[in-house]
Motif scaffolding. Structure first.
Motif, mmCIF file in Angstrom:
data_model
loop_
_atom_site.group_PDB
_atom_site.id
_atom_site.type_symbol
_atom_site.label_atom_id
_atom_site.label_comp_id
_atom_site.label_asym_id
_atom_site.label_seq_id
_atom_site.Cartn_x
_atom_site.Cartn_y
_atom_site.Cartn_z
ATOM 1 N N GLU A 44 0.979 -1.066 0.008
ATOM 2 C CA GLU A 44 -0.126 0.006 0.030
ATOM 3 C C GLU A 44 0.798 1.276 -0.043
ATOM 4 O OE1 GLU A 44 -3.228 -0.050 -0.525
ATOM 5 O OE2 GLU A 44 -2.905 -2.202 -0.546
ATOM 6 N N ASN A 45 2.210 0.923 0.472
ATOM 7 C CA ASN A 45 3.042 2.358 0.275
ATOM 8 C C ASN A 45 3.667 2.610 -0.998
ATOM 9 O OD1 ASN A 45 2.700 2.817 3.168
ATOM 10 N ND2 ASN A 45 4.397 1.300 3.748
ATOM 11 N N LEU A 46 3.292 1.856 -1.941
ATOM 12 C CA LEU A 46 4.058 1.937 -3.182
ATOM 13 C C LEU A 46 3.112 2.554 -4.213
ATOM 14 C CD1 LEU A 46 5.686 -1.634 -3.637
ATOM 15 C CD2 LEU A 46 6.476 0.371 -2.318
ATOM 16 N N LEU A 47 3.523 3.141 -5.318
ATOM 17 C CA LEU A 47 2.728 3.674 -6.239
ATOM 18 C C LEU A 47 1.693 2.809 -6.661
ATOM 19 C CD1 LEU A 47 5.248 5.370 -8.480
ATOM 20 C CD2 LEU A 47 3.647 6.782 -6.849
ATOM 21 N N PRO A 48 0.523 3.251 -6.860
ATOM 22 C CA PRO A 48 -0.638 2.450 -7.401
ATOM 23 C C PRO A 48 -0.315 1.731 -8.872
ATOM 24 C CG PRO A 48 -1.614 4.273 -6.666
ATOM 25 C CD PRO A 48 -0.079 4.585 -6.478
ATOM 26 N N THR A 49 0.401 2.557 -9.590
ATOM 27 C CA THR A 49 1.013 2.079 -10.959
ATOM 28 C C THR A 49 1.889 1.030 -10.726
ATOM 29 O OG1 THR A 49 2.336 3.951 -10.950
ATOM 30 C CG2 THR A 49 0.253 4.007 -12.517
ATOM 31 N N ILE A 50 2.655 0.852 -9.874
ATOM 32 C CA ILE A 50 3.553 -0.127 -9.596
ATOM 33 C C ILE A 50 2.928 -1.396 -9.016
ATOM 34 C CG2 ILE A 50 5.522 -0.922 -8.197
ATOM 35 C CD1 ILE A 50 6.837 1.975 -8.551
ATOM 36 N N GLN A 51 1.998 -1.108 -8.280
ATOM 37 C CA GLN A 51 1.223 -2.331 -7.639
ATOM 38 C C GLN A 51 0.651 -2.914 -8.586
ATOM 39 O OE1 GLN A 51 -1.307 -1.715 -3.974
ATOM 40 N NE2 GLN A 51 -0.261 0.097 -3.667
ATOM 41 N N SER A 52 -0.305 -2.231 -9.507
ATOM 42 C CA SER A 52 -0.961 -2.889 -10.495
ATOM 43 C C SER A 52 -0.282 -3.533 -11.605
ATOM 44 C CB SER A 52 -2.041 -1.650 -11.134
ATOM 45 O OG SER A 52 -1.387 -0.856 -11.836
ATOM 46 N N ARG A 53 0.914 -3.411 -11.685
ATOM 47 C CA ARG A 53 1.732 -4.052 -12.951
ATOM 48 C C ARG A 53 2.491 -5.126 -12.363
ATOM 49 N NH1 ARG A 53 1.568 -1.246 -17.645
ATOM 50 N NH2 ARG A 53 0.460 0.660 -17.729
ATOM 51 N N SER A 54 2.432 -5.365 -11.102
ATOM 52 C CA SER A 54 3.187 -6.483 -10.336
ATOM 53 C C SER A 54 2.123 -7.722 -9.988
ATOM 54 C CB SER A 54 4.051 -5.879 -9.230
ATOM 55 O OG SER A 54 4.397 -4.550 -9.470
ATOM 56 N N GLN A 55 2.862 -8.772 -10.140
ATOM 57 C CA GLN A 55 2.183 -9.719 -9.372
ATOM 58 C C GLN A 55 2.439 -9.905 -8.134
ATOM 59 O OE1 GLN A 55 2.259 -14.053 -11.281
ATOM 60 N NE2 GLN A 55 1.659 -14.732 -9.429
ATOM 61 N N LYS A 56 1.737 -9.739 -7.193
ATOM 62 C CA LYS A 56 1.885 -9.807 -5.475
ATOM 63 C C LYS A 56 1.996 -11.133 -5.235
ATOM 64 C CE LYS A 56 -0.778 -5.473 -5.171
ATOM 65 N NZ LYS A 56 -1.734 -4.929 -4.459
ATOM 66 N N ILE A 57 2.845 -11.331 -4.341
ATOM 67 C CA ILE A 57 3.180 -12.606 -3.523
ATOM 68 C C ILE A 57 3.511 -12.431 -2.232
ATOM 69 C CG2 ILE A 57 4.632 -14.647 -3.446
ATOM 70 C CD1 ILE A 57 4.725 -14.918 -6.228
ATOM 71 N N ALA A 58 2.297 -12.710 -1.241
ATOM 72 C CA ALA A 58 2.749 -12.636 0.020
ATOM 73 C C ALA A 58 3.550 -13.578 0.702
ATOM 74 C CB ALA A 58 1.219 -12.696 0.722
ATOM 75 N N PHE A 59 4.231 -12.930 1.706
ATOM 76 C CA PHE A 59 5.240 -13.474 2.601
ATOM 77 C C PHE A 59 4.422 -13.489 4.089
ATOM 78 C CE2 PHE A 59 9.166 -14.553 0.621
ATOM 79 C CZ PHE A 59 8.708 -14.301 -0.695
ATOM 80 N N ARG A 60 4.174 -14.522 4.719
ATOM 81 C CA ARG A 60 3.442 -14.803 5.995
ATOM 82 C C ARG A 60 4.280 -15.081 7.061
ATOM 83 N NH1 ARG A 60 -1.315 -13.294 3.676
ATOM 84 N NH2 ARG A 60 -1.606 -14.413 1.720
ATOM 85 N N SER A 61 3.894 -14.109 8.231
ATOM 86 C CA SER A 61 4.659 -14.546 9.512
ATOM 87 C C SER A 61 4.765 -15.825 9.824
ATOM 88 C CB SER A 61 4.266 -13.534 10.580
ATOM 89 O OG SER A 61 4.320 -12.246 10.069
ATOM 90 N N ILE A 62 5.858 -16.369 10.359
ATOM 91 C CA ILE A 62 5.873 -17.710 10.679
ATOM 92 C C ILE A 62 5.313 -17.755 12.344
ATOM 93 C CG2 ILE A 62 7.424 -19.794 11.026
ATOM 94 C CD1 ILE A 62 9.126 -17.889 8.780
ATOM 95 N N ALA A 63 4.371 -18.678 12.321
ATOM 96 C CA ALA A 63 3.585 -18.655 13.584
ATOM 97 C C ALA A 63 4.758 -19.100 14.652
ATOM 98 C CB ALA A 63 2.319 -19.417 13.721
ATOM 99 N N ALA A 64 4.660 -18.634 16.021
ATOM 100 C CA ALA A 64 5.419 -18.917 16.969
ATOM 101 C C ALA A 64 4.832 -20.134 17.469
ATOM 102 C CB ALA A 64 5.352 -17.939 18.044
ATOM 103 N N PRO A 65 5.698 -21.255 17.732
ATOM 104 C CA PRO A 65 5.063 -22.500 18.338
ATOM 105 C C PRO A 65 4.238 -22.420 19.570
ATOM 106 C CG PRO A 65 7.372 -22.640 18.401
ATOM 107 C CD PRO A 65 7.127 -21.107 17.878
#
Ligand SMILES: [Zn+2]
Length: 217
Positions: A196-217
């Motif tokens: 959300e902090n990036l230019l909308p034009t950059i966001q819309s032209r990229s394929q977004k891949i989420a990195f998830r927090s690794i849950a604490a055991p």
């Protein structure tokens, strides 16, 4: 090709967690549908850098490891291309990283080398500074200039813009031109904490891949 036994420390397999991201990238690679621009997003320290390097290795590996169906599951980690990529010295992989204020182009170049050296030793290291870090416009321009020349036959160029939130507006303009007209045989990878902090034009032209927090055991 080398048959994969599921336990080798090949580049993707070596990344802790992020199985969804790995699966998306493997499937895209195997179906020949890699995006020209990816945006890896999520908190620092989750392996976005390591994933970018592992993806560069997968797409340039001379002998990828395969599963029973013959699909490539990972780079071998051993061939010349893999070796250079993992060593961050592959001629067709460029890095735009945030660096502190610098006096000259050569000063900037040595600061970038220092950054790469840190990341080579510890890909998960979160590099911080008391000084303001920015991705300089000269670096973005230099990368754009390089892409005018086609990479050697059989090679895919990979450009990594790391920590996009540190990119100056002027550099973002130069990057935007690159993303809008992706050079042939080139994959651009952007990393950021929050898209959300990036230019909308950059966001819309990229394929977004989420990195998830690794849950604490
Ligand atoms: Zn390899």
């Amino acid at each position: 090709m080398t048959r994969w036994n599921g336990s080798e420390l090949t580049p993707l397999n070596d990344i802790y967690g992020q199985e969804i991201a790995k699966k998306i990238l493997r499937n895209s690679f195997n179906s020949g549908r890699l995006a020209s621009t990816y945006l890896f997003y999520g908190d620092d320290g989750l392996g976005k850098w390591a994933m970018a390097v592992a993806l560069a290795a997968l797409i340039n590996c001379e002998k990828p490891v395969t599963d029973e169906s013959g699909a490539a599951v990972d780079a071998c980690g051993k061939c010349l291309n893999c070796h250079q990529i993992l060593n961050l010295s592959f001629p067709e992989m460029s890095f735009a990283v945030p660096i502190p204020p610098h006096r000259s182009e050569s000063d900037a170049a040595s600061l970038i080398l220092e950054y790469l050296e840190e990341k080579r030793k510890e890909p998960y290291k979160i590099i911080t500074s008391t000084r303001q870090l920015t991705i300089p416009i000269s670096v973005a321009r230099e990368i754009k200039r390089k892409t005018a020349i086609k990479p050697p036959e059989g090679t895919k160029r990979v450009i990594l813009f790391h920590q996009m939130e540190k990119m100056l507006a002027a550099s973002a303009d130069s990057l935007l031109k690159l993303i809008e007209e992706p050079p042939p045989e080139t994959i651009i990878i952007l990393t950021a904490r929050d898209p959300e902090n990036l230019l909308p034009t950059i966001q819309s032209r990229s394929q977004k891949i989420a990195f998830r927090s690794i849950a604490a055991p």
